[in-house]
Design a protein around this motif. Structure first.
Motif, short mmCIF file in Angstrom:
data_model
loop_
_atom_site.label_atom_id
_atom_site.label_comp_id
_atom_site.label_asym_id
_atom_site.label_seq_id
_atom_site.Cartn_x
_atom_site.Cartn_y
_atom_site.Cartn_z
N GLN A 259 0.87 -1.18 0.00
CA GLN A 259 0.00 0.00 0.00
C GLN A 259 0.90 1.23 0.00
O GLN A 259 1.72 1.41 0.90
CB GLN A 259 -0.90 0.00 1.24
N GLU A 260 0.77 2.08 -1.03
CA GLU A 260 1.60 3.28 -1.10
C GLU A 260 1.15 4.26 -0.03
O GLU A 260 -0.04 4.43 0.23
CB GLU A 260 1.47 3.91 -2.49
N VAL A 261 2.11 4.94 0.63
CA VAL A 261 1.81 5.92 1.67
C VAL A 261 2.50 7.24 1.36
O VAL A 261 3.51 7.28 0.66
CB VAL A 261 2.25 5.41 3.07
N LYS A 262 1.96 8.31 1.89
CA LYS A 262 2.52 9.65 1.69
C LYS A 262 2.89 10.24 3.05
O LYS A 262 2.28 9.93 4.07
CB LYS A 262 1.50 10.57 1.00
N GLY A 263 3.88 11.11 3.03
CA GLY A 263 4.25 11.86 4.24
C GLY A 263 4.95 11.04 5.29
O GLY A 263 4.99 11.43 6.46
N GLU A 264 5.50 9.90 4.93
CA GLU A 264 6.23 9.05 5.88
C GLU A 264 7.68 8.92 5.42
O GLU A 264 8.03 9.28 4.30
CB GLU A 264 5.59 7.67 5.98
N SER A 265 8.51 8.39 6.31
CA SER A 265 9.90 8.18 5.93
C SER A 265 10.05 6.98 4.99
O SER A 265 11.08 6.81 4.36
CB SER A 265 10.75 7.94 7.19
N HIS A 266 9.00 6.16 4.89
CA HIS A 266 8.99 5.04 3.96
C HIS A 266 7.94 5.32 2.89
O HIS A 266 7.05 6.16 3.06
CB HIS A 266 8.68 3.72 4.68
N HIS A 267 8.03 4.62 1.75
CA HIS A 267 7.16 4.89 0.61
C HIS A 267 5.99 3.92 0.51
O HIS A 267 4.96 4.25 -0.07
CB HIS A 267 7.98 4.83 -0.69
#
Length: 751
Positions: free
Chosen positions: A121-129
């Motif tokens: 699951q793609e995520v935004k605003g985190e240190s991981h992608h």
């Protein structure tokens, strides 16, 4: 550095240096000069052909993003101790993404270096992608077991529910997952199978009471013998697969093909695009492209993957899970046409006129990249004037031309007149715990019809091509109704005051006339249900007997090879017919087509029965909290032992036992599908409106028992006693009943 770098080193350097991707930058980085540049050019071309690189002007870039299912390698831990991973097949632009693994309590222990198959699951605003959830570790395929947990002094045991599996499993104290005595659990093998003692298992999921909602589909899967775990050899073959490259394929990556699917779809096996035909001889015409996942590239004849896919025959769909025909590595990853990811496909380019007639088509084997993964609701909203951010850029080039082509196809469909049944589908909506939240009508949008018409046209093109080339294939066959079933339909129509004429060659147009006459009347549902019952069941065959329901002379399933083995066979036939490679239909397969057709027709029916049983149990569980309530419905079936009623609210089918209809004896007329009271003359038949009381709902069996409150708005009359005498020859209480009796007398005289 003068030594020629490996392909892996080149890909790693491009990933680390996304702004320096021209050939001269790559040559400079590895110290490649002079004639060695020719070898570098050759390596770059091979990487491009294999789909690992994409050449844009004079630079080379990793082309795409991570698919929703990917192979990862555990690389280390984050500061809070959570595991980090890297994608092993990253082909995107720029910096390689960082993946954070989100563990479940039931996940096995993992360490640095482990390779896993995971859902992303793609995520935004985190240190991981991306965030990932484990599907399984690569190279491991622990056996799954479903059974009843029995608590013991040191852990417990699992008693499998499969009839053919009498072996118990030992569960260690630290592997019970908190399971309680008597609960249904899903577990997996823990450690290697030993020669001595019971095999060991670890509880993965507590399903609670065996009659609880979360257990329903699993029980149906096991009761109907649907294979739900893959053999080790199959998993090993799937894990060894690599993405197909461009070699031997037509480059379709710049085509704005899009996928349109339900919002919860996990795999995407078809993509579409349409545009105005620029051929001056076809003024106002359209060109429609349909691209289908090239499953045949990965599933070759005679392999373990092929044997397992044929054994399953098709994927099976339940409200809470899918039992796939192919492992996740293929169905959710390599064969799925994910947005922005290069994927192998077999595509057909079809020319249609302004009035929807197909005037030409050709098949290609290509490499495509989906421009967008959209839902039916998104596309329909965009067409209706409210495009979201994802659809807005696609309106002029993709969505509007698709609807223009669909309008032409719809015109051709009206002329062809396929069977036009109006039977809305209901969808069971579950909570995360498996409890039924609601039972809703499935919304029927123009976007659904658009995709259906494109797929029908592509399936026709596949059948026509293979027939023209005298190739062996599997047809999708649907024969017309038998004379006996037509007579029964005429009886129902006559009861409703309608006519289905005799003495002519039956066409779908005749049935459509009946269906349209019943539309918007009280008889609509019963006429639709009775017409459906009159139809034969579609099946697969190597001989062509036509498709009655679609009003087509030749039809073959081509568009869903991820979930239907029949489509995979048709793909292989197309590969052989076009000479595209050695992965086409083998001589051994051709010789077995008759047996294959019978087998996959049987597996299709098996899945349908399991899906129906599951829905029945879910509906019974949903209604079990409403005992004693009254519901409206319509009589959907009449048998000697009672009357079936389809409830308006949920679509559930319940039985009114004949013993509860009254104190009189009811005579069953099989031909007319009626029950007639021996004392009151009450006639109960198909389509009548009823009010019923819910007497019983058994989630374990899916059975629903009802009590009749009123019939056609009138309270049920009670006979004075039970008697087996003949029904009375007197008026039946309504003009409709009089007409029924007179018509039966006339029929008997004619015989």
């Amino acid at each position: 550095m003068s030594q020629m770098p490996s392909k892996v080193e080149i890909l790693q350097w491009i990933s680390d240096n996304p702004t320096l991707t021209a050939k001269r930058d790559i040559a400079k980085a590895f110290g490649i000069k002079g004639a060695a540049r020719i070898d570098l050019k050759r390596l770059l071309k091979e990487l491009e052909d294999e789909g690992h690189l994409e050449k844009r002007k004079k630079s080379y870039r990793d082309p795409d993003r991570l698919p929703p299912v990917s192979v990862l390698q555990i690389t280390g831990q984050a500061s809070d101790g959570e595991l980090l991973a890297r994608p092993l097949e990253w082909t995107g632009e720029g910096i390689e993404p960082v993946v954070l693994l989100i563990p479940r309590a039931s996940d096995p222990a993992m360490g640095v270096g482990d390779r896993i198959l995971a859902r992303l699951q793609e995520v935004k605003g985190e240190s991981h992608h991306y965030e990932a959830r484990l599907i399984r570790r690569i190279g491991t395929n622990p056996r799954k077991v479903l059974g009843i947990f029995r608590k013991g002094a040191e852990g417990g045991r699992i008693l499998p529910i499969d009839k053919g599996d009498g072996k118990e499993w030992h569960v260690a104290a630290d592997a019970t997952g908190g399971a309680q005595d008597g609960e249904l659990v899903e577990a997996e093998q823990a450690g290697p199978a030993g020669r001595m003692g019971l095999p060991r298992a670890r509880v993965l999921d507590r399903l609670g009471d065996p009659s609880a909602p979360k257990a329903v589909s699993l029980i149906a899967i096991h009761q109907h013998g649907i294979p739900d775990s893959f053999p080790d050899a199959v998993i090993a073959e799937a894990d060894a697969m690599k993405p197909a490259g461009l070699k031997g394929r037509e480059d379709m990556r710049d085509m704005p093909l899009i996928t349109i699917d339900p919002w919860d779809a996990r795999d995407h096996d078809d993509a579409v695009w349409a545009h105005a035909d620029d051929d001056p001889k076809n003024e106002g015409g359209h060109v429609i492209w349909v691209a289908i996942a090239d499953v045949a590239h990965y599933v070759r004849p005679g392999t373990a993957l092929d044997h397992e896919a044929r054994k399953r025959g098709n994927s099976s769909y339940f409200p809470d899970r899918v039992v796939p025909m192919l492992p996740d590595r293929l169905s959710g990853d390599l064969c799925s046409l994910h947005e922005g990811v290069p994927r192998a496909c077999i595509a057909v380019r079809m020319q249609i006129t302004a009035t929807g007639e197909k005037i030409g088509h050709r098949f290609v084997r290509g490499l495509m990249r989906s421009a967008a993964s959209l839902t039916y609701q998104q596309v329909q909203s965009a067409q209706d004037g409210a495009p979201d951010d994802k659809c807005a850029p696609l309106m002029d080039e993709v969505i509007t031309p698709l609807y223009a082509a669909y309008a032409a196809l719809e015109e051709a469909r009206r002329r062809r007149q396929p069977l036009d049944l109006d039977l809305p589908e209901r969808k069971v909506v579950l909570s995360d715990a498996g409890k039924v939240l609601s039972v809703n009508f499935t919304e029927r949008l123009e976007a659904h019809k658009l995709i259906e018409e494109c797929m029908v046209l592509a399936n026709v093109a596949a059948a026509e091509t293979l027939v023209a080339r005298k190739s062996a294939l599997l047809f999708r066959v649907h024969e017309g109704p038998s004379p006996e079933k037509l007579d029964a339909l005429r009886e129902v129509a006559a009861t409703a005051g309608m006519v289905l004429a005799k003495g002519q060659v039956l066409k779908t147009a005749h049935l459509n006339a009946l269906l349209h006459a019943a539309r918007d009347t009280d008889h609509s549902e019963v006429i639709n249900m009775s017409t459906l019952r009159a139809m034969t069941q579609a099946y697969y065959a190597p001989q062509n007997f036509g498709h009655f329901g679609l009003a087509l002379q030749a039809y073959a399933h081509f568009t869903s090879p991820i979930r239907r083995y029949s489509d995979l066979v048709v793909h292989r036939a197309l590969i052989s017919a076009h000479g595209w490679g050695k992965d086409g239909l083998s001589h051994e397969e051709e010789a077995q087509l008759e047996a294959t057709a019978q087998h996959i027709s049987d597996t299709e029916r098996r899945s349908m029965m399991a899906e129906r049983d599951t829905n029945d149990r879910y509906l019974a569980a949903f209604l079990s909290e409403r005992l004693g309530e009254e519901f409206t419905g319509r009589i959907s079936g009449v048998v000697k032992f009672g009357v079936f009623v389809k409830l308006d609210e949920t679509g559930a089918d319940g039985l009114i036992p004949v013993r509860s209809l009254g104190r009189e004896y009811f005579h069953f007329d099989r031909e007319a599908s009626t029950l007639m009271g021996s004392d009151t003359g009450l006639t109960i038949g198909l389509g009548q409106r009823v009010t019923v009381k819910l007497a019983e709902a058994a989630p374990v069996t899916g059975g629903i028992a009802l009590e009749l409150v009123s019939l056609d708005g009138e309270t049920l009359p009670k006979g004075p006693r039970a008697t087996r005498g003949k029904p009375p020859k007197r008026k039946l209480g309504s003009a409709k009943r009089k007409a029924t009796v007179e018509r039966r007398k006339a029929e008997r005289k004619r015989r």
